[in-house]
Design a protein around this motif. Structure first.
Motif, short mmCIF file in Angstrom:
data_model
loop_
_atom_site.label_atom_id
_atom_site.label_comp_id
_atom_site.label_asym_id
_atom_site.label_seq_id
_atom_site.Cartn_x
_atom_site.Cartn_y
_atom_site.Cartn_z
N UNK A 104 3.87 14.54 -4.09
CA UNK A 104 3.52 13.86 -5.32
C UNK A 104 2.40 12.87 -5.03
N UNK A 105 1.30 12.99 -5.74
CA UNK A 105 0.21 12.05 -5.54
C UNK A 105 0.30 10.94 -6.58
N UNK A 106 -0.06 9.76 -6.15
CA UNK A 106 -0.02 8.61 -7.05
C UNK A 106 -1.34 8.49 -7.80
N UNK A 107 -1.24 8.02 -9.02
CA UNK A 107 -2.45 7.72 -9.76
C UNK A 107 -3.09 6.48 -9.13
N UNK A 108 -4.35 6.25 -9.37
CA UNK A 108 -4.99 5.06 -8.78
C UNK A 108 -4.30 3.75 -9.16
N UNK A 109 -3.80 3.66 -10.40
CA UNK A 109 -3.12 2.45 -10.85
C UNK A 109 -1.82 2.25 -10.08
N UNK A 110 -1.06 3.32 -9.90
CA UNK A 110 0.19 3.20 -9.17
C UNK A 110 -0.04 2.94 -7.69
N UNK A 111 -1.10 3.52 -7.14
CA UNK A 111 -1.43 3.25 -5.74
C UNK A 111 -1.79 1.78 -5.54
N UNK A 112 -2.51 1.22 -6.50
CA UNK A 112 -2.87 -0.20 -6.42
C UNK A 112 -1.63 -1.07 -6.53
N UNK A 113 -0.72 -0.69 -7.43
CA UNK A 113 0.52 -1.46 -7.57
C UNK A 113 1.39 -1.35 -6.32
N UNK A 114 1.37 -0.21 -5.67
CA UNK A 114 2.14 -0.06 -4.44
C UNK A 114 1.59 -0.99 -3.36
N UNK A 115 0.27 -1.11 -3.29
CA UNK A 115 -0.34 -2.04 -2.33
C UNK A 115 0.03 -3.48 -2.68
N UNK A 116 0.03 -3.80 -3.97
CA UNK A 116 0.41 -5.15 -4.39
C UNK A 116 1.87 -5.43 -4.07
N UNK A 117 2.73 -4.43 -4.23
CA UNK A 117 4.14 -4.59 -3.90
C UNK A 117 4.32 -4.86 -2.41
N UNK A 118 3.61 -4.12 -1.59
CA UNK A 118 3.70 -4.31 -0.14
C UNK A 118 3.20 -5.70 0.24
N UNK A 119 2.08 -6.11 -0.33
CA UNK A 119 1.54 -7.44 -0.04
C UNK A 119 2.52 -8.53 -0.48
N UNK A 120 3.12 -8.37 -1.66
CA UNK A 120 4.08 -9.35 -2.15
C UNK A 120 5.29 -9.42 -1.23
N UNK A 121 5.78 -8.28 -0.80
CA UNK A 121 6.96 -8.26 0.06
C UNK A 121 6.68 -8.95 1.39
N UNK A 122 5.53 -8.70 1.97
CA UNK A 122 5.18 -9.33 3.25
C UNK A 122 5.07 -10.85 3.08
N UNK A 123 4.38 -11.28 2.04
CA UNK A 123 4.22 -12.72 1.81
C UNK A 123 5.56 -13.37 1.56
N UNK A 124 6.43 -12.71 0.79
CA UNK A 124 7.74 -13.29 0.51
C UNK A 124 8.61 -13.39 1.76
N UNK A 125 8.56 -12.40 2.63
CA UNK A 125 9.33 -12.47 3.87
C UNK A 125 8.82 -13.63 4.74
N UNK A 126 7.52 -13.77 4.84
CA UNK A 126 6.95 -14.87 5.62
C UNK A 126 7.35 -16.22 5.00
N UNK A 127 7.30 -16.32 3.69
CA UNK A 127 7.68 -17.57 3.02
C UNK A 127 9.16 -17.89 3.22
#
Length: 70
Positions: free
Chosen positions: A1-24
């Motif tokens: 299953x390929x992600x649309x560009x919008x969903x791919x961007x949101x997946x990157x944002x989710x990963x970034x948010x998760x990393x920042x939250x764990x560090x915080x």
């Protein structure tokens, strides 16, 4: 299953948010333990800052849904 560009961007944002939250979380827990063990008043400011950054990151993530219309 390929992600649309919008969903791919949101997946990157989710990963970034998760990393920042764990560090915080790690920073906040360390700061609050330092405050109570060693009575370091500045640790409360670090604790509050970590909470603000963590919550701000979550707001940034949710705002991405509204902007992209996902």
């Amino acid at each position: 299953m390929s992600l649309t560009p919008e969903l791919a961007a949101q997946k990157k944002r989710l990963t970034a948010m998760a990393v920042v939250n764990v560090v915080c979380v790690v920073i906040a827990l360390t700061a609050i333990v330092l405050h109570y063990l060693y009575a370091l008043d500045w640790a409360l400011f670090v604790f509050g800052g970590a909470l603000l950054v963590g919550f701000g990151t979550q707001i940034w993530f949710i705002a991405g849904f509204r902007r992209k219309g996902v």
